[in-house]
Write an enzyme that holds these catalytic residues in place. Sequence first.
Site, PDB file in Angstrom:
ATOM      1  N   CYS A 257      -4.554  24.835  18.022  1.00 49.99           N
ATOM      2  CA  CYS A 257      -4.265  24.280  19.165  1.00 49.99           C
ATOM      3  C   CYS A 257      -5.354  24.445  20.457  1.00 49.99           C
ATOM      4  O   CYS A 257      -5.905  23.434  20.995  1.00 49.99           O
ATOM      5  CB  CYS A 257      -3.021  25.087  19.782  1.00 49.99           C
ATOM      6  SG  CYS A 257      -1.451  24.628  18.796  1.00 49.99           S
TER       7      CYS A 257
HETATM    8  N1  LIG Z   1       0.982  26.005  14.733  1.00 47.81           N
HETATM    9  C1  LIG Z   1       1.278  25.985  16.133  1.00 47.81           C
HETATM   10  O1  LIG Z   1       1.318  27.281  16.524  1.00 47.81           O
HETATM   11  C2  LIG Z   1       1.711  25.083  16.944  1.00 47.81           C
HETATM   12  C3  LIG Z   1       2.139  25.204  18.176  1.00 47.81           C
HETATM   13  C4  LIG Z   1       2.504  24.370  19.317  1.00 47.81           C
HETATM   14  C5  LIG Z   1       2.218  22.814  18.853  1.00 47.81           C
HETATM   15  N2  LIG Z   1       1.784  22.638  17.473  1.00 47.81           N
HETATM   16  C6  LIG Z   1       1.676  21.184  17.101  1.00 47.81           C
HETATM   17  O2  LIG Z   1       2.422  20.990  16.240  1.00 47.81           O
HETATM   18  C7  LIG Z   1       1.951  19.919  15.171  1.00 47.81           C
HETATM   19  C8  LIG Z   1       2.299  20.608  13.825  1.00 47.81           C
HETATM   20  O3  LIG Z   1       1.381  21.551  13.628  1.00 47.81           O
HETATM   21  P1  LIG Z   1       1.626  22.615  12.594  1.00 47.81           P
HETATM   22  O4  LIG Z   1       0.931  23.901  12.812  1.00 47.81           O
HETATM   23  O5  LIG Z   1       3.168  22.928  12.358  1.00 47.81           O
HETATM   24  O6  LIG Z   1       0.978  22.099  11.347  1.00 47.81           O
HETATM   25  P2  LIG Z   1       1.032  22.656   9.902  1.00 47.81           P
HETATM   26  O7  LIG Z   1      -0.256  21.974   8.978  1.00 47.81           O
HETATM   27  O8  LIG Z   1       1.391  23.906   9.720  1.00 47.81           O
HETATM   28  O9  LIG Z   1       2.106  21.626   9.237  1.00 47.81           O
HETATM   29  C9  LIG Z   1       2.068  20.309   9.196  1.00 47.81           C
HETATM   30  C10 LIG Z   1       2.816  19.929   7.903  1.00 47.81           C
HETATM   31  O10 LIG Z   1       3.041  18.612   7.940  1.00 47.81           O
HETATM   32  C11 LIG Z   1       3.059  18.030   6.675  1.00 47.81           C
HETATM   33  N3  LIG Z   1       2.415  16.566   6.693  1.00 47.81           N
HETATM   34  C12 LIG Z   1       1.289  16.000   7.091  1.00 47.81           C
HETATM   35  N4  LIG Z   1       1.303  14.877   7.191  1.00 47.81           N
HETATM   36  C13 LIG Z   1       2.780  14.578   6.784  1.00 47.81           C
HETATM   37  C14 LIG Z   1       3.285  13.234   6.467  1.00 47.81           C
HETATM   38  N5  LIG Z   1       2.826  12.105   7.088  1.00 47.81           N
HETATM   39  N6  LIG Z   1       4.889  13.303   6.241  1.00 47.81           N
HETATM   40  C15 LIG Z   1       5.403  14.490   6.081  1.00 47.81           C
HETATM   41  N7  LIG Z   1       4.809  15.659   6.203  1.00 47.81           N
HETATM   42  C16 LIG Z   1       3.346  15.619   6.584  1.00 47.81           C
HETATM   43  C17 LIG Z   1       1.748  18.973   5.944  1.00 47.81           C
HETATM   44  O11 LIG Z   1       1.889  19.098   4.553  1.00 47.81           O
HETATM   45  C18 LIG Z   1       2.257  20.302   6.672  1.00 47.81           C
HETATM   46  O12 LIG Z   1       3.037  20.921   5.822  1.00 47.81           O
HETATM   47  C19 LIG Z   1       0.434  19.636  15.906  1.00 47.81           C
HETATM   48  O13 LIG Z   1       0.601  18.583  16.703  1.00 47.81           O
HETATM   49  C20 LIG Z   1       0.034  21.010  16.368  1.00 47.81           C
HETATM   50  O14 LIG Z   1      -0.862  20.727  17.373  1.00 47.81           O
HETATM   51  C21 LIG Z   1       1.445  23.810  16.635  1.00 47.81           C
END
Ligand SMILES: NC(=O)c1ccc[n+]([C@@H]2O[C@H](COP(=O)([O-])OP(=O)(O)OC[C@H]3O[C@@H](n4cnc5c(N)ncnc54)[C@H](O)[C@@H]3O)[C@@H](O)[C@H]2O)c1
Length: 401
Positions: A257
């Site tokens: 982030c």
């Molecule tokens: N991690 C955090 O602390 C956090 C906090 C707030 C917001 N976010 C936002 O949330 C979003 C997700 O982040 P995250 O940390 O959960 O990511 P992550 O990498 O932990 O998880 C994403 C998942 O999505 C899967 N994926 C990717 N493309 C895909 C598709 N086309 N279809 C199905 N699955 C798919 C991946 O295999 C992975 O398991 C991002 O935009 C991030 O900026 C993250």
Amino acid sequence: MKVAIIGQGYVGLTISAFAGEFFEIVGFDNNINIVDQLNEGISHIEGVEGATLRKWIKAGRYRATNRGSDIADVDLVVIAVPTPLTKNRKPDLGFIEAACKTIGENVKRPVLIINESTSFPGTLRSYIKPAIEKYSTGLIEHFYAISPERVDPGRTDFNQRNTPRLFAGLTPEASAKTREFYSKFCDNLVEVSSPEVAEAAKLFENTFRQVNIALVNEFAQIAHSLGISVYETLDAANTKPYGFMKFTPSAGVGGHCIPVDPTYLAAVAEEHGAPATFIRRANEVNLEMSEYIVRRVVEDNGGSLQGTNVLVVGVAYKPNVADVRETAAELVVEHLRSNGAVVSWHDDVVGKWKGESSAPLEGADIAVVVTKHDGVDEKKILASAPYVFDTTGKVKGAKGL
Ligand SMILES: NC(=O)c1ccc[n+]([C@@H]2O[C@H](COP(=O)([O-])OP(=O)(O)OC[C@H]3O[C@@H](n4cnc5c(N)ncnc54)[C@H](O)[C@@H]3O)[C@@H](O)[C@H]2O)c1
């Protein structure tokens, strides 16, 4: 109600675990290893207990899948896929596009689609909706909403229930449906007037952190040059009961982030001809911290690290998580190596990183603490090398910022 959650990572799995109490969840992820693990009730995310997954699986309320057809009959879809930067540090909506394709090709009747992935203002209206319509056969009038996720992995005091949640629909009906969904597992819903406000608020929250971290990192360098303690000075400033918020210096920012979201804001600002000076400079200051730290270590050790065994302690981007995305440790290791040091690292929470394994916490010439997990003993860190440089402010008796 049956809910598909696209992406079963930090955000998607956390939501799945909470929402499983009220809805039937289909956890869609295109990584088959994650899908198989989840269906066995094994969680790969801190803060999500395998026991919770197993409870929902047993009750028929959770199933992971990588088959698009499994989301065909859902009532609601949540998008929680990565939104990284391209090689040229531009917003990369490739994962969002792929998620839209899965939805468009498989969901054949009108449902509520909520985006939780972080992106720039306009993403829901001008990117997600048209993309889903592009992949759908025939025009389906879905309901669209945004509710940016604020989860802080590893944190226990704030969770889905007590963290206020922003949301906005593209239409009043979409807003009403979104409120109904989240009200089951979130006590404080804050509706804003447009999806663009919600999207921008999320980016600004993380930009605020990045800019303040950069400021305190610059201040750490000023304090050192003045021969005063940065920590004592910050504690002193923090006695002011209003108008001040304490941030602490570090080796830089990491994770999905803070180093990424402000660049989304800067990109959209510049596209609209608005300045993003602070944002760009803050990013640079944070990136430069690793070089400054290594310079301090070199100065303290006779001007050279040639052939010196340096142990980097903690390579996760923050304490108590195994997440190494954009970790500041990477640049610290790089700068140490370019100064001739023989670098290994210790982080048993991470275990394996970049094809290397966590080394024992002992026997180094120099230790540089980048991240201090709660479970790592301070005394052991101090005993791991005759010279210890701490960038966290948590190892008393070590040299530091
Ligand atoms: N991690 C955090 O602390 C956090 C906090 C707030 C917001 N976010 C936002 O949330 C979003 C997700 O982040 P995250 O940390 O959960 O990511 P992550 O990498 O932990 O998880 C994403 C998942 O999505 C899967 N994926 C990717 N493309 C895909 C598709 N086309 N279809 C199905 N699955 C798919 C991946 O295999 C992975 O398991 C991002 O935009 C991030 O900026 C993250």
